[in-house]
Design a protein around this motif. Structure first.
Motif, PDB file in Angstrom:
ATOM      1  N   PRO A 125     109.392  19.848 -21.265  1.00 44.48           N
ATOM      2  CA  PRO A 125     109.164  18.472 -20.813  1.00 44.48           C
ATOM      3  C   PRO A 125     108.698  17.578 -21.948  1.00 44.48           C
ATOM      4  O   PRO A 125     107.905  18.009 -22.792  1.00 44.48           O
ATOM      5  N   ASP A 143     109.359  10.156 -17.322  1.00 44.99           N
ATOM      6  CA  ASP A 143     109.061  11.513 -17.781  1.00 44.99           C
ATOM      7  C   ASP A 143     108.394  11.494 -19.155  1.00 44.99           C
ATOM      8  O   ASP A 143     107.491  12.288 -19.440  1.00 44.99           O
ATOM      9  N   THR A 168     115.183  17.798 -20.962  1.00 41.64           N
ATOM     10  CA  THR A 168     115.779  18.636 -19.925  1.00 41.64           C
ATOM     11  C   THR A 168     116.983  19.420 -20.429  1.00 41.64           C
ATOM     12  O   THR A 168     117.455  20.330 -19.742  1.00 41.64           O
TER      13      THR A 168
END
Length: 356
Positions: A294, A194, A297
């Motif tokens: 992002p 991520d 979270t």
């Protein structure tokens, strides 16, 4: 220097008035810009500061001295605060990530130049009021434009080194989390995948190459700051070491490490202290929480990262300032005529200096 400061004041005022009249957007932080009224106030302050610098070169009575001192005392902090974005722009330029605001960068550079000039003029003015040499700061007979005597190379006192090392430890949580993400691991509820997706969009070639090698480019920039710190603490920051090849053995120009140390240390320290204070206030609910975006979270994850960033920036910034103060004191040159009259054992004594 007073003439240079006065010229800067006129240039600064002209630029600010032109931007305000044209309605030009001048960014001062993300999603925020200077209001035209603020630009006009800054222009007026710059002109006043430049005029005060010129007035300080003349013999003034008590009220005149007070006015000059007051203007400088007000102006210097204002333009120092205006340098706050300098490290961020430096990192984006070095990594070829693109400039978010060209006018914002120009504003920061103008503030930086003004702050440096006003500080130097203020220091010289204070020395003249005390009857000291405006260049070396010591009372002595004779001209103040003769040869300078430079102290021999030395390292910082032990207490200074320990303090700087402790401050550098503030980099560890921030650099550790970023390195974990770059290497593909998970930390603070953020996975390496991520993190790469969120930071890879729009990244430049150098940034992508560093990330592919498991190195975060901002962590790499922080190591440059650590290298500068070590040079300020030890003798090889005053005399070029052997690994510098043809420069080996030559005296390091005093301002070569001091200018980047001051220019990055002040804004980093200000920014970092704010983050260190804000994050705990958010954690206890005294301030509104940060909405996670992002790759984060959870609100707790981004709050912890804000605290880590504050510790890193404040630690590096304050460390640079502490080391720079020590370096400035240890390398302070004095006029040769003053060094010749100093008692044995003083740092500026002529038998321990190089006269140039």
């Amino acid at each position: 220097m007073p003439v240079a400061a006065a010229s800067w004041g006129l240039l600064y005022a002209a630029v600010e008035v032109a931007w305000a009249a044209a309605g030009t957007t001048v960014q001062w932080k993300e999603h925020a810009s200077y209001a035209p009224a603020v630009q006009l106030l800054l222009a007026a302050l710059a002109v006043l500061a430049g005029g005060a610098c010129l007035a300080g070169t003349r013999t003034l009575a008590g009220p005149g001295r007070a006015v000059v001192a007051t203007v400088l005392i007000v102006a210097i902090p204002v333009f120092v605060v205006g340098t706050n974005g300098l490290p961020i722009y430096f990192v984006t330029l070095v990594t070829l990530s693109g400039i978010e605001s060209a006018t914002g960068l120009a504003q920061v550079l103008l503030n930086t130049a003004g702050a440096a000039l006003l500080i130097l003029v203020g220091l010289s003015y204070r020395r003249r009021l005390r009857g000291d040499c405006p260049r070396c700061g010591l009372p002595h007979a004779g001209a103040d434009d003769g040869p300078l005597a430079h102290p021999a190379a030395s390292r910082a006192p032990r207490r200074t080194r320990v303090a700087v090392y402790l401050l550098m430890c503030g980099l560890l949580p921030w650099a550790g989390a970023k390195s974990i993400w770059t290497l593909g691991g998970n930390a603070l509820g953020v996975s390496g995948d991520d993190w790469r997706r969120a930071t890879g969009a729009g990244a430049s070639g150098p940034s992508k190459a560093a990330a592919a090698a498991g190195i975060d480019v901002t962590v790499l920039a922080a190591t440059v700051g650590v290298f500068l710190l070590l040079g300020l603490l030890y003798g090889w920051g005053q005399v070029f070491p052997r690994w510098t090849l043809f420069l080996s053995g030559r005296r390091v120009p005093r301002l070569l490490p001091l200018i980047p140390a001051w220019l990055t240390g002040v804004p980093l320290a200000m920014y970092g202290v704010v983050l260190v204070v804000v994050a705990p206030l958010i954690a206890i609910g005294a301030l509104p929480g940060i909405k996670p975006s992002p790759p984060f979270t959870t609100g707790s994850g981004i709050t912890w990262f804000v605290e880590f960033g504050g510790l890193a920036f404040a630690g590096l910034g304050i460390g640079l300032l502490v080391a720079a103060c020590s370096y400035a004191a240890r390398t302070r040159p004095v006029c040769a005529s003053a060094a010749a009259t100093m008692p044995p054992g003083c740092p500026g004594k002529a038998d321990a200096v190089v006269v140039v």
